[in-house]
Enzyme design. Structure first.
Site, PDB file in Angstrom:
ATOM      1  N   TYR A  83       0.846  -1.198   0.000  1.00 20.67           N
ATOM      2  CA  TYR A  83       0.000   0.000   0.000  1.00 20.67           C
ATOM      3  C   TYR A  83       0.880   1.246   0.000  1.00 20.67           C
ATOM      4  O   TYR A  83       0.584   2.227  -0.700  1.00 20.67           O
ATOM      5  CB  TYR A  83      -0.921   0.001   1.228  1.00 20.67           C
ATOM      6  CG  TYR A  83      -1.961  -1.090   1.182  1.00 20.67           C
ATOM      7  CD1 TYR A  83      -3.167  -0.896   0.526  1.00 20.67           C
ATOM      8  CD2 TYR A  83      -1.737  -2.319   1.791  1.00 20.67           C
ATOM      9  CE1 TYR A  83      -4.123  -1.897   0.473  1.00 20.67           C
ATOM     10  CE2 TYR A  83      -2.688  -3.325   1.747  1.00 20.67           C
ATOM     11  CZ  TYR A  83      -3.878  -3.111   1.085  1.00 20.67           C
ATOM     12  OH  TYR A  83      -4.814  -4.102   1.038  1.00 20.67           O
ATOM     13  N   ASN A 106     -12.786  -0.210  -5.527  1.00 23.15           N
ATOM     14  CA  ASN A 106     -12.498  -0.668  -6.890  1.00 23.15           C
ATOM     15  C   ASN A 106     -13.729  -1.383  -7.460  1.00 23.15           C
ATOM     16  O   ASN A 106     -14.116  -2.432  -6.959  1.00 23.15           O
ATOM     17  CB  ASN A 106     -11.292  -1.613  -6.849  1.00 23.15           C
ATOM     18  CG  ASN A 106     -10.958  -2.241  -8.177  1.00 23.15           C
ATOM     19  OD1 ASN A 106     -11.554  -1.957  -9.196  1.00 23.15           O
ATOM     20  ND2 ASN A 106      -9.985  -3.126  -8.154  1.00 23.15           N
ATOM     21  N   CYS A 114      -6.582  -5.232  -7.565  1.00 22.59           N
ATOM     22  CA  CYS A 114      -6.349  -4.792  -6.189  1.00 22.59           C
ATOM     23  C   CYS A 114      -5.856  -5.943  -5.308  1.00 22.59           C
ATOM     24  O   CYS A 114      -5.277  -5.697  -4.250  1.00 22.59           O
ATOM     25  CB  CYS A 114      -7.593  -4.140  -5.613  1.00 22.59           C
ATOM     26  SG  CYS A 114      -9.092  -5.123  -5.732  1.00 22.59           S
ATOM     27  N   HIS A 115      -6.031  -7.170  -5.758  1.00 26.27           N
ATOM     28  CA  HIS A 115      -5.533  -8.315  -4.982  1.00 26.27           C
ATOM     29  C   HIS A 115      -4.007  -8.350  -4.941  1.00 26.27           C
ATOM     30  O   HIS A 115      -3.434  -9.044  -4.108  1.00 26.27           O
ATOM     31  CB  HIS A 115      -6.084  -9.635  -5.541  1.00 26.27           C
ATOM     32  CG  HIS A 115      -5.659  -9.939  -6.942  1.00 26.27           C
ATOM     33  ND1 HIS A 115      -6.294  -9.381  -8.035  1.00 26.27           N
ATOM     34  CD2 HIS A 115      -4.668 -10.721  -7.429  1.00 26.27           C
ATOM     35  CE1 HIS A 115      -5.706  -9.829  -9.143  1.00 26.27           C
ATOM     36  NE2 HIS A 115      -4.723 -10.639  -8.794  1.00 26.27           N
ATOM     37  N   GLU A 141      -1.505 -16.715 -10.056  1.00 27.30           N
ATOM     38  CA  GLU A 141      -0.648 -15.885 -10.908  1.00 27.30           C
ATOM     39  C   GLU A 141       0.810 -16.334 -10.831  1.00 27.30           C
ATOM     40  O   GLU A 141       1.494 -16.370 -11.854  1.00 27.30           O
ATOM     41  CB  GLU A 141      -0.792 -14.405 -10.530  1.00 27.30           C
ATOM     42  CG  GLU A 141      -2.135 -13.838 -10.914  1.00 27.30           C
ATOM     43  CD  GLU A 141      -2.270 -12.358 -10.629  1.00 27.30           C
ATOM     44  OE1 GLU A 141      -1.277 -11.696 -10.255  1.00 27.30           O
ATOM     45  OE2 GLU A 141      -3.389 -11.837 -10.802  1.00 27.30           O
TER      46      GLU A 141
END
Length: 147
Positions: A83, A106, A114-115, A141
């Site tokens: 952040y 979002n 945002c993850h 991912e």
């Protein structure tokens, strides 16, 4: 059954494809297996939403939220940022809590990733879908990126 619809956009013609009631493809080239075009309700809705996106109407938020969401889109697939890093990137290094609130607002999670934003110590913190979903998205991912 596959349905295809072309869509003229500011970045060139886009091809939308629906299969079994789900949007499965947005591409710059038509799928060779799909020969005919048909505007289904789902493809029509996707086309409308893309038109709104290109007109700057899809992601409505404060100027700060817009900056944060733009920064999120720059995080590479399979990578994370804190952040604080996002706050510094948008020009307000002390605004890490505000970055968290922008993430919370979002409107298109996963697409605007945002993850991929984590705590300064590397811990997973708040996610509207739940921390287990955030963890699974990041693991997916990482696995996909290693291939």
């Amino acid at each position: 059954m596959k349905h295809t619809l072309s869509f003229p956009s500011p970045i060139g013609k886009l091809w939308l494809q629906e299969e079994d009631g789900a949007l499965v493809r947005v591409s710059f080239q038509p799928d060779a297996a799909s020969q005919t075009e048909e505007e289904t309700p789902l493809l029509g809705q996707a086309k409308q939403q893309l038109a709104e996106y290109f007109a700057g109407q899809r992601m409505q938020g404060t100027p700060f939220q817009q900056k944060v969401w733009a920064a999120l889109r720059e995080i590479p697939y399979g990578e994370t940022r804190s952040y604080g890093q996002i706050a510094a990137q948008v020009g307000n290094p002390k605004a890490s809590r505000a970055v968290g609130m922008a993430n919370n607002r979002n409107p298109i999670a996963i697409i605007v990733p945002c993850h991929r934003v984590i705590g300064a110590n590397g811990s997973l913190t708040g996610y509207a879908g739940g921390l287990n979903v955030k963890e699974e998205l990041l693991a997916l991912e990482r696995r996909t990126r290693q291939r």
